[in-house]
Design a protein around this motif. Structure first.
Motif, mmCIF file in Angstrom:
data_model
loop_
_atom_site.group_PDB
_atom_site.id
_atom_site.type_symbol
_atom_site.label_atom_id
_atom_site.label_comp_id
_atom_site.label_asym_id
_atom_site.label_seq_id
_atom_site.Cartn_x
_atom_site.Cartn_y
_atom_site.Cartn_z
ATOM 1 N N ILE A 82 0.860 -1.181 0.000
ATOM 2 C CA ILE A 82 0.000 0.000 0.000
ATOM 3 C C ILE A 82 0.899 1.234 0.000
ATOM 4 C CG2 ILE A 82 -1.766 1.279 1.279
ATOM 5 C CD1 ILE A 82 -2.562 -1.462 2.514
ATOM 6 N N THR A 83 0.649 2.152 -0.918
ATOM 7 C CA THR A 83 1.429 3.381 -1.019
ATOM 8 C C THR A 83 0.874 4.423 -0.054
ATOM 9 O OG1 THR A 83 1.814 2.930 -3.357
ATOM 10 C CG2 THR A 83 2.235 5.161 -2.615
ATOM 11 N N VAL A 84 1.772 5.074 0.669
ATOM 12 C CA VAL A 84 1.385 6.154 1.576
ATOM 13 C C VAL A 84 1.908 7.450 0.971
ATOM 14 C CG1 VAL A 84 1.606 7.117 3.892
ATOM 15 C CG2 VAL A 84 1.508 4.631 3.576
ATOM 16 N N LYS A 85 0.999 8.390 0.719
ATOM 17 C CA LYS A 85 1.358 9.692 0.162
ATOM 18 C C LYS A 85 1.023 10.779 1.168
ATOM 19 C CE LYS A 85 0.782 8.524 -4.698
ATOM 20 N NZ LYS A 85 0.148 8.919 -5.964
ATOM 21 N N GLN A 86 1.859 11.811 1.162
ATOM 22 C CA GLN A 86 1.661 12.933 2.074
ATOM 23 C C GLN A 86 1.314 14.169 1.256
ATOM 24 O OE1 GLN A 86 4.594 13.354 5.160
ATOM 25 N NE2 GLN A 86 4.568 15.551 4.952
ATOM 26 N N VAL A 87 0.273 14.875 1.664
ATOM 27 C CA VAL A 87 -0.102 16.129 1.016
ATOM 28 C C VAL A 87 0.821 17.222 1.549
ATOM 29 C CG1 VAL A 87 -1.930 17.845 0.710
ATOM 30 C CG2 VAL A 87 -2.494 15.413 0.740
ATOM 31 N N LEU A 88 1.423 17.956 0.634
ATOM 32 C CA LEU A 88 2.361 19.003 1.016
ATOM 33 C C LEU A 88 1.602 20.226 1.526
ATOM 34 C CD1 LEU A 88 5.421 19.524 0.997
ATOM 35 C CD2 LEU A 88 5.109 20.668 -1.189
ATOM 36 N N THR A 89 1.829 20.538 2.792
ATOM 37 C CA THR A 89 1.265 21.744 3.397
ATOM 38 C C THR A 89 2.434 22.639 3.809
ATOM 39 O OG1 THR A 89 1.263 20.805 5.625
ATOM 40 C CG2 THR A 89 -0.728 20.460 4.298
ATOM 41 N N VAL A 90 2.133 23.817 4.286
ATOM 42 C CA VAL A 90 3.190 24.739 4.708
ATOM 43 C C VAL A 90 4.029 24.094 5.810
ATOM 44 C CG1 VAL A 90 3.675 26.987 5.749
ATOM 45 C CG2 VAL A 90 1.887 26.781 4.023
ATOM 46 N N THR A 104 -4.003 3.291 -1.849
ATOM 47 C CA THR A 104 -3.187 4.436 -1.481
ATOM 48 C C THR A 104 -3.810 5.103 -0.263
ATOM 49 O OG1 THR A 104 -2.639 4.803 -3.805
ATOM 50 C CG2 THR A 104 -2.197 6.604 -2.297
ATOM 51 N N ILE A 105 -2.950 5.457 0.680
ATOM 52 C CA ILE A 105 -3.383 6.191 1.869
ATOM 53 C C ILE A 105 -2.844 7.609 1.735
ATOM 54 C CG2 ILE A 105 -3.207 6.376 4.385
ATOM 55 C CD1 ILE A 105 -2.807 3.318 4.429
ATOM 56 N N ILE A 106 -3.721 8.601 1.874
ATOM 57 C CA ILE A 106 -3.336 10.011 1.782
ATOM 58 C C ILE A 106 -3.309 10.601 3.189
ATOM 59 C CG2 ILE A 106 -3.884 12.262 0.766
ATOM 60 C CD1 ILE A 106 -3.261 10.067 -1.300
ATOM 61 N N ILE A 107 -2.164 11.209 3.533
ATOM 62 C CA ILE A 107 -1.968 11.804 4.859
ATOM 63 C C ILE A 107 -1.758 13.307 4.698
ATOM 64 C CG2 ILE A 107 -0.451 11.888 6.868
ATOM 65 C CD1 ILE A 107 0.234 8.980 6.322
ATOM 66 N N GLU A 108 -2.419 14.086 5.559
ATOM 67 C CA GLU A 108 -2.215 15.536 5.560
ATOM 68 C C GLU A 108 -1.961 15.974 6.994
ATOM 69 O OE1 GLU A 108 -4.647 19.592 4.472
ATOM 70 O OE2 GLU A 108 -5.092 17.779 3.349
ATOM 71 N N ASP A 109 -0.807 16.540 7.238
ATOM 72 C CA ASP A 109 -0.387 16.978 8.575
ATOM 73 C C ASP A 109 -0.501 15.862 9.609
ATOM 74 O OD1 ASP A 109 0.335 19.552 7.781
ATOM 75 O OD2 ASP A 109 -1.707 20.307 8.045
ATOM 76 N N GLY A 110 -0.099 14.649 9.218
ATOM 77 C CA GLY A 110 -0.067 13.523 10.138
ATOM 78 C C GLY A 110 -1.413 12.854 10.353
ATOM 79 N N ILE A 111 -2.454 13.275 9.644
ATOM 80 C CA ILE A 111 -3.792 12.705 9.797
ATOM 81 C C ILE A 111 -4.213 12.066 8.473
ATOM 82 C CG2 ILE A 111 -6.219 13.252 10.263
ATOM 83 C CD1 ILE A 111 -5.181 15.650 11.903
ATOM 84 N N ILE A 112 -4.757 10.856 8.573
ATOM 85 C CA ILE A 112 -5.227 10.160 7.372
ATOM 86 C C ILE A 112 -6.451 10.897 6.854
ATOM 87 C CG2 ILE A 112 -6.176 8.014 6.442
ATOM 88 C CD1 ILE A 112 -4.523 6.542 8.582
ATOM 89 N N LYS A 113 -6.371 11.377 5.619
ATOM 90 C CA LYS A 113 -7.450 12.126 5.018
ATOM 91 C C LYS A 113 -8.272 11.281 4.051
ATOM 92 C CE LYS A 113 -6.964 16.191 6.774
ATOM 93 N NZ LYS A 113 -7.963 16.791 7.609
ATOM 94 N N GLU A 114 -7.630 10.283 3.442
ATOM 95 C CA GLU A 114 -8.314 9.527 2.411
ATOM 96 C C GLU A 114 -7.643 8.176 2.211
ATOM 97 O OE1 GLU A 114 -9.356 10.113 -2.348
ATOM 98 O OE2 GLU A 114 -8.436 11.758 -1.230
ATOM 99 N N ILE A 115 -8.445 7.169 1.892
ATOM 100 C CA ILE A 115 -7.948 5.862 1.489
ATOM 101 C C ILE A 115 -8.537 5.583 0.127
ATOM 102 C CG2 ILE A 115 -7.845 3.393 1.990
ATOM 103 C CD1 ILE A 115 -8.125 4.126 4.957
ATOM 104 N N ARG A 116 -7.689 5.446 -0.863
ATOM 105 C CA ARG A 116 -8.156 5.217 -2.232
ATOM 106 C C ARG A 116 -7.986 3.768 -2.615
ATOM 107 N NH1 ARG A 116 -4.758 10.075 -4.911
ATOM 108 N NH2 ARG A 116 -5.734 11.763 -3.787
#
Length: 128
Positions: A7-15, A116-128
């Protein structure tokens, strides 16, 4: 039946994640520079002592120092790329192993198995 699947883990780039990544890259770069300087110091120290065969020793130290410099160049490139990336970009962080339940009659399609698991600021936002 359960099977292991990547499973791929992706991180959303935030400030904040951009700043954290930049700091991590700069810290790694600083550490590599220190290691490179330490290798230079050790090499000169051993050369002055002349206890070991200098040809093989020189090759070993030069190889180690070149590896450190290559890693520093890679980190410089990553820092440049990070500066270019817009906020909201997805960065592949890592891959993990997960269990997937399959049954007779399920569609064996790579798209169905790719997760794919999407993480934003250390929190899981989405599982695709």
């Amino acid at each position: 039946m359960n099977i292991l699947h990547t499973i791929t883990v992706k991180q959303v780039l935030t400030v904040s994640t951009k700043e954290a990544l930049q700091k991590r890259y700069e810290d790694q770069k600083f550490q590599l520079k220190r290691e490179h300087e330490q290798l230079q110091f050790e090499w000169k120290k051993i050369e002055r002592a002349k206890k070991y065969p200098s040809q093989k020793l020189s090759q070993h130290f030069q190889k180690e120092m070149e590896e450190k410099l290559e890693k520093i160049k890679l980190l410089d490139f990553q820092l440049e790329q990070l500066a270019i990336l817009p906020i909201g970009s997805e960065l592949k962080e890592k891959e993990v192993q997960g269990m997937i339940d399959i049954q007779v009659g399920d569609n064996w399609d790579e798209a169905a198995l790719s997760k794919t698991i999407i993480i934003e600021d250390g929190i899981i936002k989405e599982i695709r």
